[in-house]
Design an enzyme around this catalytic site. Structure first.
Site, PDB file in Angstrom:
ATOM      1  N   CYS A  59      -3.201   3.706   9.768  1.00 41.71           N
ATOM      2  CA  CYS A  59      -1.919   3.149  10.200  1.00 41.71           C
ATOM      3  C   CYS A  59      -1.263   3.973  11.307  1.00 41.71           C
ATOM      4  O   CYS A  59      -0.080   3.772  11.613  1.00 41.71           O
ATOM      5  CB  CYS A  59      -0.964   3.049   9.008  1.00 41.71           C
ATOM      6  SG  CYS A  59      -1.623   2.071   7.653  1.00 41.71           S
ATOM      7  N   CYS A  79       8.377   3.020   5.519  1.00 35.61           N
ATOM      8  CA  CYS A  79       7.367   2.807   4.477  1.00 35.61           C
ATOM      9  C   CYS A  79       7.973   2.646   3.099  1.00 35.61           C
ATOM     10  O   CYS A  79       7.276   2.297   2.155  1.00 35.61           O
ATOM     11  CB  CYS A  79       6.379   3.954   4.470  1.00 35.61           C
ATOM     12  SG  CYS A  79       7.138   5.549   4.110  1.00 35.61           S
ATOM     13  N   CYS A  84      -0.766   7.853   7.590  1.00 32.04           N
ATOM     14  CA  CYS A  84      -2.145   7.657   7.144  1.00 32.04           C
ATOM     15  C   CYS A  84      -3.043   7.309   8.333  1.00 32.04           C
ATOM     16  O   CYS A  84      -2.603   6.702   9.307  1.00 32.04           O
ATOM     17  CB  CYS A  84      -2.212   6.556   6.099  1.00 32.04           C
ATOM     18  SG  CYS A  84      -1.422   6.977   4.536  1.00 32.04           S
ATOM     19  N   CYS A  89       0.836  -1.206   0.000  1.00 35.90           N
ATOM     20  CA  CYS A  89       0.000   0.000   0.000  1.00 35.90           C
ATOM     21  C   CYS A  89       0.870   1.255   0.000  1.00 35.90           C
ATOM     22  O   CYS A  89       0.637   2.184  -0.783  1.00 35.90           O
ATOM     23  CB  CYS A  89      -0.918  -0.024   1.215  1.00 35.90           C
ATOM     24  SG  CYS A  89      -2.141   1.308   1.237  1.00 35.90           S
ATOM     25  N   CYS A  90       1.893   1.272   0.856  1.00 34.11           N
ATOM     26  CA  CYS A  90       2.791   2.436   0.891  1.00 34.11           C
ATOM     27  C   CYS A  90       3.535   2.591  -0.437  1.00 34.11           C
ATOM     28  O   CYS A  90       3.815   3.703  -0.866  1.00 34.11           O
ATOM     29  CB  CYS A  90       3.802   2.291   2.026  1.00 34.11           C
ATOM     30  SG  CYS A  90       3.127   2.582   3.675  1.00 34.11           S
TER      31      CYS A  90
END
EC number: 1.8.4.10
Length: 242
Positions: free
Chosen positions: A208, A233, A205, A117-118
């Protein structure tokens, strides 16, 4: 300007242990094509310092699409406080993001780890931006995480350089502690993310990031379901030793 490893070693020898403003002044004197990355308290301190040296300094921030509302308000507060900045907001590729969410849903990182995702939301847009720069400035500090304990004041960016191109990364706050950052924020009335007043220290985010408890390390509020050694990340992947 092209810097080789030997040049960086010599420059680092000159800057090691120096205060952030000295490091920033050197960075801005050496590079015209340089930008400051900002998202958290440390970064806005650097924006404030850099603005006093070069009022039209280029600054960029990443909008992952999953930020807290307070973070978006911070971006606009910085824009209003420093109107001469060249502030750019970076976004992820919509097709790659659509495909990941279609295949795995909105919270796949809790099962698969945060790196995919990162990679889409943060690393890819950052890479596109850094490909246009000769150098960049970050707010990393050595005491933020075990992956940052060997952080240098200036270095060749191991994550975003290649055989044909060396990207230089400056870390002016490498020697500073969290208390020094906050002393500067209070002394200079620097814009801050309101989440800091609610126990959030390291802010990323929304899914997270969570507040930390007393005596917890500041990075324990990031990706809390993962090991401490994985808490990068990809923006600063060079910190993680293989």
């Amino acid at each position: 300007m092209s810097f080789e490893t030997s040049d960086i070693a010599s420059l680092h020898a000159d800057l090691v242990g120096k205060n952030p403003r000295t490091i920033l002044k050197t960075a801005l004197a050496l590079f015209d094509n340089i930008a400051v990355s900002f998202s958290g308290a440390e970064d806005v301190v650097l924006v404030d310092m850099a603005h006093k040296i070069r009022p039209d300094i280029a600054v960029f921030t990443l909008d992952t699409g999953r930020l807290h509302p307070e973070t978006y308000r911070l971006i606009e507060a910085v824009r209003e406080r420093y109107p001469s900045l060249r502030l750019e907001v970076l976004f992820p590729d919509c097709q790659a993001l659509w495909q990941m969410v279609k295949d795995k849903g909105l919270f796949s990182f809790y099962k698969d780890g945060h790196h995919e995702c990162c990679g889409i939301r943060k690393v890819a847009p950052l890479r596109r931006k850094l490909e246009t720069l000769d150098a960049w400035v970050t707010g990393q500090r050595r005491d933020q995480n075990q992956t940052r304990q060997e952080l240098a004041e200036v270095e060749i960016d191991a994550a975003f350089s290649g055989p044909e191109r060396r990207l230089v990364k400056f870390n002016p706050l490498a020697n500073w502690s969290s208390s020094q950052v906050w002393d500067y924020i209070e002394a200079h009335d620097v814009p801050l993310n309101e989440l800091h007043r609610r126990g959030y220290v390291s802010i990323g985010c929304e899914p997270c990031t969570r507040p930390i408890l007393p005596n917890q390390h500041e990075r324990e509020g990031r990706w809390w379901w993962e090991d401490a050694g994985k808490k990068e990340c990809g923006l600063h992947a060079g910190n993680v030793k293989g």
